[in-house]
Scaffold this motif. Structure first.
Motif, mmCIF file in Angstrom:
data_model
loop_
_atom_site.group_PDB
_atom_site.id
_atom_site.type_symbol
_atom_site.label_atom_id
_atom_site.label_comp_id
_atom_site.label_asym_id
_atom_site.label_seq_id
_atom_site.Cartn_x
_atom_site.Cartn_y
_atom_site.Cartn_z
ATOM 1 N N LEU A 20 43.275 24.347 50.088
ATOM 2 C CA LEU A 20 44.493 25.120 49.845
ATOM 3 C C LEU A 20 44.071 26.475 49.298
ATOM 4 N N LEU A 21 44.431 27.541 50.001
ATOM 5 C CA LEU A 21 43.982 28.886 49.657
ATOM 6 C C LEU A 21 45.101 29.661 48.975
ATOM 7 N N ILE A 22 44.788 30.169 47.779
ATOM 8 C CA ILE A 22 45.735 31.005 47.024
ATOM 9 C C ILE A 22 45.105 32.387 46.907
ATOM 10 N N SER A 23 45.605 33.355 47.669
ATOM 11 C CA SER A 23 45.067 34.712 47.672
ATOM 12 C C SER A 23 45.889 35.580 46.732
ATOM 13 N N LEU A 24 45.254 36.053 45.670
ATOM 14 C CA LEU A 24 45.929 36.871 44.661
ATOM 15 C C LEU A 24 45.593 38.342 44.883
ATOM 16 N N PRO A 25 46.570 39.227 44.984
ATOM 17 C CA PRO A 25 46.296 40.664 45.183
ATOM 18 C C PRO A 25 45.608 41.264 43.968
ATOM 19 N N GLY A 26 44.444 41.824 44.198
ATOM 20 C CA GLY A 26 43.666 42.373 43.091
ATOM 21 C C GLY A 26 44.331 43.538 42.407
ATOM 22 N N ASP A 27 45.111 44.323 43.143
ATOM 23 C CA ASP A 27 45.758 45.491 42.541
ATOM 24 C C ASP A 27 46.801 45.097 41.509
ATOM 25 N N LEU A 28 47.349 43.864 41.598
ATOM 26 C CA LEU A 28 48.313 43.392 40.611
ATOM 27 C C LEU A 28 47.642 42.661 39.455
ATOM 28 N N LEU A 29 46.371 42.294 39.636
ATOM 29 C CA LEU A 29 45.646 41.601 38.578
ATOM 30 C C LEU A 29 44.826 42.548 37.711
ATOM 31 N N PHE A 30 44.264 43.571 38.334
ATOM 32 C CA PHE A 30 43.348 44.480 37.632
ATOM 33 C C PHE A 30 43.760 45.920 37.910
ATOM 34 N N THR A 31 43.419 46.793 36.977
ATOM 35 C CA THR A 31 43.529 48.216 37.258
ATOM 36 C C THR A 31 42.383 48.620 38.174
ATOM 37 N N ARG A 32 42.504 49.717 38.846
ATOM 38 C CA ARG A 32 41.531 50.131 39.859
ATOM 39 C C ARG A 32 40.120 50.239 39.246
ATOM 40 N N GLY A 33 39.190 49.491 39.809
ATOM 41 C CA GLY A 33 37.802 49.524 39.357
ATOM 42 C C GLY A 33 37.523 48.738 38.098
ATOM 43 N N SER A 34 38.507 47.997 37.557
ATOM 44 C CA SER A 34 38.319 47.251 36.315
ATOM 45 C C SER A 34 38.029 45.782 36.608
ATOM 46 N N LYS A 35 37.351 45.145 35.675
ATOM 47 C CA LYS A 35 37.049 43.718 35.788
ATOM 48 C C LYS A 35 37.856 42.894 34.782
ATOM 49 N N THR A 36 38.754 43.540 34.042
ATOM 50 C CA THR A 36 39.540 42.867 33.007
ATOM 51 C C THR A 36 40.963 42.655 33.489
ATOM 52 N N LEU A 37 41.443 41.425 33.362
ATOM 53 C CA LEU A 37 42.809 41.119 33.773
ATOM 54 C C LEU A 37 43.818 41.841 32.889
ATOM 55 N N SER A 38 44.897 42.278 33.508
ATOM 56 C CA SER A 38 45.981 42.870 32.734
ATOM 57 C C SER A 38 46.741 41.770 31.997
ATOM 58 N N THR A 39 47.516 42.160 30.980
ATOM 59 C CA THR A 39 48.278 41.178 30.209
ATOM 60 C C THR A 39 49.286 40.455 31.093
ATOM 61 N N ARG A 40 49.905 41.184 32.001
ATOM 62 C CA ARG A 40 50.882 40.575 32.917
ATOM 63 C C ARG A 40 50.206 39.558 33.825
ATOM 64 N N ALA A 41 49.006 39.894 34.288
ATOM 65 C CA ALA A 41 48.279 38.980 35.161
ATOM 66 C C ALA A 41 47.806 37.738 34.408
ATOM 67 N N THR A 42 47.442 37.909 33.152
ATOM 68 C CA THR A 42 47.000 36.762 32.352
ATOM 69 C C THR A 42 48.123 35.755 32.188
ATOM 70 N N ASP A 43 49.329 36.250 31.947
ATOM 71 C CA ASP A 43 50.479 35.345 31.828
ATOM 72 C C ASP A 43 50.744 34.617 33.142
ATOM 73 N N SER A 44 50.526 35.295 34.265
ATOM 74 C CA SER A 44 50.735 34.664 35.560
ATOM 75 C C SER A 44 49.691 33.595 35.829
ATOM 76 N N MET A 45 48.456 33.830 35.394
ATOM 77 C CA MET A 45 47.400 32.840 35.578
ATOM 78 C C MET A 45 47.688 31.562 34.798
ATOM 79 N N LEU A 46 48.395 31.698 33.698
ATOM 80 C CA LEU A 46 48.749 30.509 32.919
ATOM 81 C C LEU A 46 49.648 29.576 33.714
ATOM 82 N N LYS A 47 50.483 30.129 34.564
ATOM 83 C CA LYS A 47 51.379 29.299 35.370
ATOM 84 C C LYS A 47 50.592 28.499 36.409
ATOM 85 N N ILE A 48 49.617 29.165 37.036
ATOM 86 C CA ILE A 48 48.783 28.446 38.009
ATOM 87 C C ILE A 48 47.933 27.403 37.299
#
Length: 243
Positions: A122-150
């Motif tokens: 089962l493939l879950i493709s997450l858009p990187g532009d909504l998870l990270f700022t451009r060129g960053s390796k750190t998740l945004s706060t909004r993305a971290t909350d979304s990862m908690l749901k998964i």
């Protein structure tokens, strides 16, 4: 008549004595052949013998000449072997897909993700532009909350989870990494760590592919193609994790 009989008797046994004398040379010839054979065996033994071939010959002769010899039975020395490795029971992927789609449907980030049921995962493709700022390796706060749901869903399953990071072909510009491969790997690890915060405790595999799969993407406008390349994939396999 008597003398004549003795002469006849002498002449009767004389050929056998001569035959015995004529065959005596065979003893000398046999000794000579034996000595020559011994000589050549000694020459061979003094020559250089290939150890591996010699060992193979001796092993073959030992097996042939000792058919009743009991060979030692090899025992497993590794910590894991086929008799001790077990996988936990995996959940049905179709059921998991339905649960995830209902869970992420109204989420601002996950609602734009793509969930696909393939042959063995089962493939879950997450858009990187909504998870990270451009060129960053750190998740945004909004993305971290979304990862908690998964993570709240995945922590209840025993399937093997693999997380892969991808980037577009643009050269890496971050100060914490030297290549797109490093950036993609760091992003995959960041998503995995965010899942752990929700209670997801299983071991997961993280890979970074950089922009290696860019050419395999569909022929769409370049801007959309690069946005699709900047993603993190969560793959839930149909096999369970090892106990």
């Amino acid at each position: 008549m008597i003398n004549s009989g003795r002469q006849l008797g002498t002449s009767r046994f004389k050929p056998k004595e001569e035959e015995g004398k004529k065959g005596a040379w065979m003893l000398t010839f046999t000794d000579l052949v034996s000595l020559m054979l011994t000589f050549f065996v000694m020459l061979f033994s003094m020559s250089t013998v290939q150890i591996d071939k010699w060992d193979a010959i001796t092993d073959s002769l030992s097996t042939t000449l000792n058919p009743n010899k009991v060979e030692a039975v090899a025992t497993a020395t590794a910590d894991f072997n086929i008799s001790t490795v077990f996988r936990q029971r995996a959940i049905n992927l179709e059921y998991l897909q339905a649960v995830l789609e209902e869970k992420v449907e109204k989420d601002e980030v996950l609602g734009r993700s793509m969930i696909q049921l393939l042959d063995d995962r089962l493939l879950i493709s997450l858009p990187g532009d909504l998870l990270f700022t451009r060129g960053s390796k750190t998740l945004s706060t909004r993305a971290t909350d979304s990862m908690l749901k998964i993570g709240d869903v995945l922590r209840h399953v025993s399937n093997q989870v693999v997380i892969t990071g991808h980037t577009d072909p643009q050269p890496a510009t971050g100060s914490d990494y030297a290549s797109n491969w490093e950036l993609s790997l760091f992003r995959a690890i960041a998503v995995g760590n965010a899942l752990r915060k929700s209670g997801f405790s299983q071991e997961f595999l993280a890979y970074g592919y950089g922009d290696s799969g860019y050419d395999q993407l569909p022929a769409i406008p370049e801007e959309k193609k690069q946005a699709l390349a900047r993603r993190v994939d969560i793959m839930v396999l149909q096999t369970g994790v090892l106990k």
